[in-house]
Design an enzyme around this catalytic site. Structure first.
Site, PDB file in Angstrom:
ATOM      1  CG  ASN A  87      -0.796  -0.289   2.460  1.00 56.05           C
ATOM      2  OD1 ASN A  87      -0.311  -1.357   2.817  1.00 56.05           O
ATOM      3  ND2 ASN A  87      -1.062   0.674   3.309  1.00 56.05           N
ATOM      4  CG  ASP A  88      -0.252   4.091   2.791  1.00 54.45           C
ATOM      5  OD1 ASP A  88      -1.109   3.416   2.226  1.00 54.45           O
ATOM      6  OD2 ASP A  88      -0.437   4.648   3.896  1.00 54.45           O
ATOM      7  CB  SER A 145       2.198   5.664   6.231  1.00 53.60           C
ATOM      8  OG  SER A 145       1.857   4.652   5.315  1.00 53.60           O
ATOM      9  CD  GLU A 158      -6.280   6.262   6.390  1.00 60.57           C
ATOM     10  OE1 GLU A 158      -6.087   5.326   7.179  1.00 60.57           O
ATOM     11  OE2 GLU A 158      -6.640   6.088   5.230  1.00 60.57           O
ATOM     12  CG  ASP A 178     -10.816   6.627   7.199  1.00 58.85           C
ATOM     13  OD1 ASP A 178     -11.566   7.634   7.203  1.00 58.85           O
ATOM     14  OD2 ASP A 178     -10.591   5.947   8.208  1.00 58.85           O
TER      15      ASP A 178
HETATM   16  C1  FRU Z   1      -3.384   4.553   4.507  1.00 60.33           C
HETATM   17  C2  FRU Z   1      -3.039   3.863   5.829  1.00 60.33           C
HETATM   18  C3  FRU Z   1      -2.283   4.802   6.741  1.00 60.33           C
HETATM   19  C4  FRU Z   1      -1.541   3.852   7.625  1.00 60.33           C
HETATM   20  C5  FRU Z   1      -1.192   2.743   6.678  1.00 60.33           C
HETATM   21  C6  FRU Z   1      -1.187   1.367   7.289  1.00 60.33           C
HETATM   22  O1  FRU Z   1      -3.582   3.649   3.473  1.00 60.33           O
HETATM   23  O2  FRU Z   1      -4.209   3.397   6.436  1.00 60.33           O
HETATM   24  O3  FRU Z   1      -3.100   5.707   7.441  1.00 60.33           O
HETATM   25  O4  FRU Z   1      -0.410   4.436   8.214  1.00 60.33           O
HETATM   26  O5  FRU Z   1      -2.145   2.777   5.634  1.00 60.33           O
HETATM   27  O6  FRU Z   1      -0.726   0.402   6.377  1.00 60.33           O
END
Ligand code: FRU
Length: 549
Positions: free
Chosen positions: A21-22, A82, A200, A234
């Site tokens: 992900n991020d 993140s 986020e 979110d």
């Molecule tokens: C965004 C998120 C962040 C968090 C991370 C966890 O996609 O939810 O807020 O730090 O992913 O994987």
């Protein structure tokens, strides 16, 4: 473990397998671009998240290194989430990241490279004086995360922004530090907004009001700047940004009136794009944006495929000369992957016509087209009582719904009989109030795949939404351009040189690999001219994290 390659992108950033992900901690340091990212060491769903780490000389080819951070201490044993990197003079790069403790409380931590003189920054240390910030009793400990790159101000303080919420109010807290170790929360959040939910992955950076060519570093001070505050919501799973004024004395940010906070706000990308983060690239004096494009396939098929999630092609970020919005463009380095090339010039497309772009590989391509539309006389009236939501408009006025000026654009990832296709197109309306054109841009995944749903639950259904945004152009010269980067299951499109950007993820059954076709189409009564079209095969980067992890 096997990885299914059918829909796997070939020139987008991703590891050899599993979930990502991020993007985290992007930075340019000692000749290398670094990208860290949220990575599941065990499978193709979210979980077991660590900071995976890759480096690149050119933002195109990537070498995977050993993971930088994984849960190991009391202050991050429940998760290493993140965060960002700041280059601190005299110390080197420092990571700020969110750790989750045993009780699932979110904390902010820092990590330092074992050897800051190593351009690869392979090993990271988490000092024992962590965490640097804990939620106090007024704060929500399960919504306190994603620290930004910090900036240094004349008053001798470093500052970072951390995303949060209280009840339904989205919040961006500011923390200050003199030594990058002891951090204190500012009295007031730098900004907050009711009814927007958790903020986020905030991002906060200046842009120049006079120089529309170069980016600015975070600590830039000068009269002719504005600030950008971006948050990832979110609730909607979209990102929104405002332009505004940051007052460093009061530590407050005030958005301009014409860029609304929240769900009516501007977006970096109107499609499948989330948790983005920019960094300032000292090498080329530009601000570069990374963002995560999640899969839109069923969870079961993600697991079967053995991989999930990509990073979009990094984009430069600049203020548009209108000063009302940002513009985005794929970094120039990506053009080094352009191979075989075809072009078309001054080609009319009459109503109902569809012209094939032949001579390239349509499943893996870069296409740039400039349309000449000429008169807007035949444009449909934009009825203000109708709907202001671009998405609703695109839902009703799809690529097959005949119009006046438009719909026209590209048909990507298509079968010849259009059993499957992903159209990316414009539709031009006349706004009777302003007497200006109102331009809608859509990237519509609804007809993208013949694959059947596996069941009624969201996880069992492919996500095939139309995505849409307006494009703020007056079309005074009668022209509008479109560029799409097509990569098997990715269509990243840039309207009007990056004023409106939409990314879609799609999974055709038949329109795959060499069975894929690309067309230019027009379904409006007004004839549209392809003034110029350039399309390239995209090669695969020589190195994309192979063999690692
Ligand atoms: C965004 C998120 C962040 C968090 C991370 C966890 O996609 O939810 O807020 O730090 O992913 O994987």
């Amino acid at each position: 473990e096997s990885v299914n390659h059918l829909h796997r992108p070939s020139f987008h950033f991703q590891p050899p397998k599993h979930w990502i992900n991020d993007p985290n901690g992007p930075v340019y340091y000692k000749g290398l671009y670094h990208l860290f990212y949220q990575y599941n060491t065990k499978g193709a769903v979210w979980g077991n998240i660590i900071w995976a780490h890759s480096v690149s000389k050119d933002l195109v080819n990537w070498e995977a290194l050993e993971p930088a951070i994984h849960p190991s201490k009391w202050f991050d044993i429940g998760g290493t989430w993140s965060g960002s990197i700041t280059i601190v003079p005299g110390k080197g790069p420092i990571i700020l990241y969110t750790g989750v403790n045993q009780n699932e409380t979110q904390l902010q931590n820092y990590a330092i490279p074992e050897d800051p003189s190593d351009p690869y920054l392979r090993k990271w240390i988490k000092p024992d004086d962590n965490p640097i910030a804990m939620p106090d009793y007024t704060m929500n400990g399960s919504a306190f995360r994603d620290p930004t790159t910090a900036w240094f101000s004349k008053d001798g303080h470093w500052r970072t922004v951390v995303g949060s919420k209280r009840k339904r109010r989205g919040i961006a807290y500011i923390y200050r530090s003199r030594d990058f170790k002891h951090w204190v929360k500012a009295k007031h959040p730098v900004h907050s907004k009711e009814s927007t939910g958790m903020w986020e992955c905030p991002d906060f950076f200046p842009v120049s009001l006079t120089d529309f060519q170069n980016g600015l570093d975070l600590d830039y001070v000068g009269p002719n700047t504005k600030h950008v505050l971006k948050v990832s919501l979110d609730i909607t799973r979209y990102e929104y940004y405002t332009l505004g004024k940051y007052d460093p004395k009061k530590d407050r940010y005030i958005p301009d009136g014409n860029t609304p906070d929240g769900w009516e706000g501007l977006r970096f990308d109107y499609g499948n794009f989330y948790a983005s983060k920019t960094f300032f690239d000292y090498k080329k004096n530009r601000r570069v944006l990374w963002g995560w494009a999640n899969e839109s396939d069923t969870v079961e098929d993600d697991i079967l495929k053995g991989w999930a999630g990509i990073q979009v092609i990094p984009r430069t970020v600049l203020l548009d000369s209108s000063k009302k919005q940002l513009v985005f463009w794929p970094v120039e380095e990506i053009e080094s992957l352009r191979g075989n090339y075809v072009r078309m010039n001054n080609h009319d497309i009459k109503m109902g016509q569809r012209i094939e772009v032949k001579g390239i590989t349509p499943a893996q391509a870069d296409v740039e087209v400039t349309f000449y539309v000429g008169s807007l006389e035949k444009a449909e009236i934009f009825d203000p009582s109708f709907t202001f939501e671009p998405l609703d408009l695109c839902k009703i006025k799809g690529s097959n719904v005949r119009g006046g000026v438009g719909p026209f654009g590209l048909i990507t990832l298509a079968t010849p009989d259009l059993e499957e296709y992903t159209p990316v197109f414009f539709r031009v309306f006349k706004d009777t109030k302003t007497h200006k054109p109102k331009v809608l841009m859509c990237s519509d995944a609804r007809p993208s795949s013949l694959k059947q749903d596996k069941g009624p639950l969201a996880k069992d259904r492919m996500y095939k939404p139309p995505f849409a945004g307006f494009v703020d152009v007056d079309m005074a010269d009668g022209r509008i351009s479109l560029r799409s980067l097509i990569d098997h299951s990715v269509v990243e499109s840039f309207g009007a040189l990056g004023k409106t950007v939409i990314t879609s993820r799609v999974y055709p059954v038949k329109a795959v690999k060499e069975n894929t076709h690309l067309y230019v189409f027009n379904n409006g009564t007004q004839t549209v001219t392809i003034e110029s079209l350039n399309a390239w095969n995209m090669e695969r980067p020589l190195q994309m994290n192979e063999g690692a992890l």
